[in-house]
Scaffold this active site. Structure first.
Site, PDB file in Angstrom:
ATOM      1  CB  SER A 270      -1.167  -0.111   1.487  1.00 52.98           C
ATOM      2  OG  SER A 270      -2.281   0.878   0.389  1.00 52.98           O
TER       3      SER A 270
ATOM      4  CG  ASP B 214       5.194   5.104 -13.223  1.00 52.04           C
ATOM      5  OD1 ASP B 214       5.957   3.889 -12.261  1.00 52.04           O
ATOM      6  OD2 ASP B 214       3.910   5.104 -12.432  1.00 52.04           O
TER       7      ASP B 214
ATOM      8  CE  LYS C 195      -6.062  -1.850   1.413  1.00 52.92           C
ATOM      9  NZ  LYS C 195      -6.053  -0.875   1.647  1.00 52.92           N
TER      10      LYS C 195
END
Length: 454
Positions: A323, A334, A348
């Site tokens: 998470s 990214d 998650k």
């Protein structure tokens, strides 16, 4: 139409596999017909209707089990029944939420709700296990043990399945029921049976203790080629995580860290905003994460131009990184700010808000999903590392917590090697830039060469 004042509720964004965030209070009023208001005028039904309204307004269906029409029929059915006490009403709420087949949308009685609030304060009592309900098998699984806890000392591992607690089968058991059995007075014992690697059964006796959660451990390591590496292990995104991370980076910068290994292994998550603020400590610009609701509305969190260091970073992740850890690692990957080393993360990627109800109980409800800056759905796929580095069964068995981030840690050694390559490449570029080329107007290099000749 008469107006029923819906009590002020606590709204929280969760970014952890079983964690809670700090509370922001919002006010809300719901309009109900006079006949409906009469039905729920007694306290148990009022709480039931509060829970129903929260789902009706905000729930993001990820299982295909929810429709507005079905939910309206369910409301009529539960409110037309009589409930002798709050316990019966609470069971009815749990039954109502169970129809959604979403392990993250759940009801908490007043005691459970208070315990969840304690969990993010940085201190708790218990055995130090972060739990989740497997979305496919519905089994209770260990997300990760907390460093230094009774569970970690007993070698409880991420992905272990809890099959028994004090001899009682956990089949069909909720995470709340499991927590009730596992937690207890400091100094008392709880026996847990685990299933590991699908077939191996392991029994452990744990002595409950008071657990202080220090969010960050850090040190300055030196590589074989003499590079200085700042090692930072972030264990949980709790209320102290942001300031602890800031302090660690600043201290390591003053000690001359040339690059960093950020260790998110077995970090189960925690506060959404902690993950965003920590990402801002590493990123100068770019999107960090977006959240998408059932209406398609995206809340985009961005870097704020206040990165504390520009030194290269390698992030360590594993199957216990969940998470908020996936938000941070996905943002750094990214934005080409970091290389990820290790194993695919937990997966998650749903947003829960935690709502306090009028009688002191509460609930968590799935309201959105997380997307990485490139639009990857964390919940479906997790985060894949750039460089895969697994621990063998013997490595995992022999590696102690105090050896993490050292030469005895095989995954760390891979991360350190990857970082050294970046540092060496950067050093080569600097040397090339300084080299005097007579065919250019590289005046600083020319002057440097002249001074050396003089």
């Amino acid at each position: 139409m008469s107006q029923l004042g819906f009590r002020r509720i606590a709204l929280v964004a969760l970014a952890g596999a079983g964690s809670l965030a700090a509370v922001v209070v919002l006010g809300s009023d719901l309009l109900l017909g006079s006949s409906t208001a009469a039905i729920i005028s007694d306290s148990p039904k009022e709480v039931m209707d509060e829970a129903w309204q929260i789902v009706f307004r905000d729930y993001l269906d990820t299982t295909g089990k929810y429709t507005d029409d079905r939910w309206k029929i369910l409301r009529r059915d539960v409110l037309n029944k009589s409930y002798g006490n709050k316990k019966d009403a609470y069971e009815a709420i749990r039954g109502m939420l169970a129809t959604l087949d979403d392990p993250y949308t759940r009801f908490l009685d007043p005691r459970e709700f208070k315990e969840m609030q304690i969990d993010t304060s940085g201190e708790l009592s218990g055995v130090g296990i972060q739990l989740s309900l497997d979305k496919d098998t519905k089994e209770l699984i260990v997300v990760s043990p907390i460093d230094g806890s009774p569970a970690s000392r007993a070698d409880v591992k991420p992905k272990d399945v809890i099959t028994q607690i004090n001899g009682k089968s956990t089949k069909g058991m909720s995470t709340e029921d499991a927590v009730k059995l596992i937690r207890g007075p400091v100094g008392t014992k709880v026996s847990i049976q685990l299933r590991r690697n699908k077939t191996q059964l392991v029994s452990v006796d744990l002595i409950r203790d008071r657990i202080e959660i220090h969010a960050v451990d850090s040190r300055l390591n030196t590589t074989p080629d003499g590079s200085k590496v700042g090692y930072i292990r972030l264990k949980q995104f709790n209320a102290n995580a942001t300031k602890d991370m800031r302090a660690a980076i600043r201290e390591l910068e003053t000690k001359g860290a040339q690059g960093y290994v950020l260790d998110l292994r077995s970090n189960p998550g925690g506060l959404l905003m902690a993950s965003v603020e920590i990402a801002r400590q590493w990123l100068d610009d770019g999107v960090i994460v977006s959240t998408k609701t059932r209406d398609g509305v995206q809340d985009i969190k961005r870097a704020s131009g206040k990165a504390l260091t520009k030194a290269p970073v390698v992030v360590l992740v594993n199957e216990g990184s969940a998470s908020a850890s996936e938000i941070l690692s996905g943002a750094l990957q990214d934005n080409n700010r970091a290389i990820l080393v290790g194993q695919k993360t937990f997966g998650k990627g749903l947003v829960q808000s935690v709502r306090g109800l009028s009688d002191g109980s509460g609930m968590t409800v799935t309201i959105a999903k997380y997307l990485t800056p490139s639009g990857r759905d964390i919940h479906k796929f997790g985060i894949q590392p750039n460089i895969t580095a697994k621990l063998t069964e013997d490595d995992a068995k022999n590696l102690k917590f105090d050896q993490l981030g050292t030469k005895n840690d095989p995954q760390y050694k891979v991360a350190e090697t990857a970082l050294s390559k970046q540092l060496n490449a950067a050093s080569s570029e600097i040397i090339k830039a300084k080299a005097f080329n007579p065919n250019t107007t590289n005046l600083p290099a020319a002057l440097e060469t002249q001074n050396k000749e003089d």
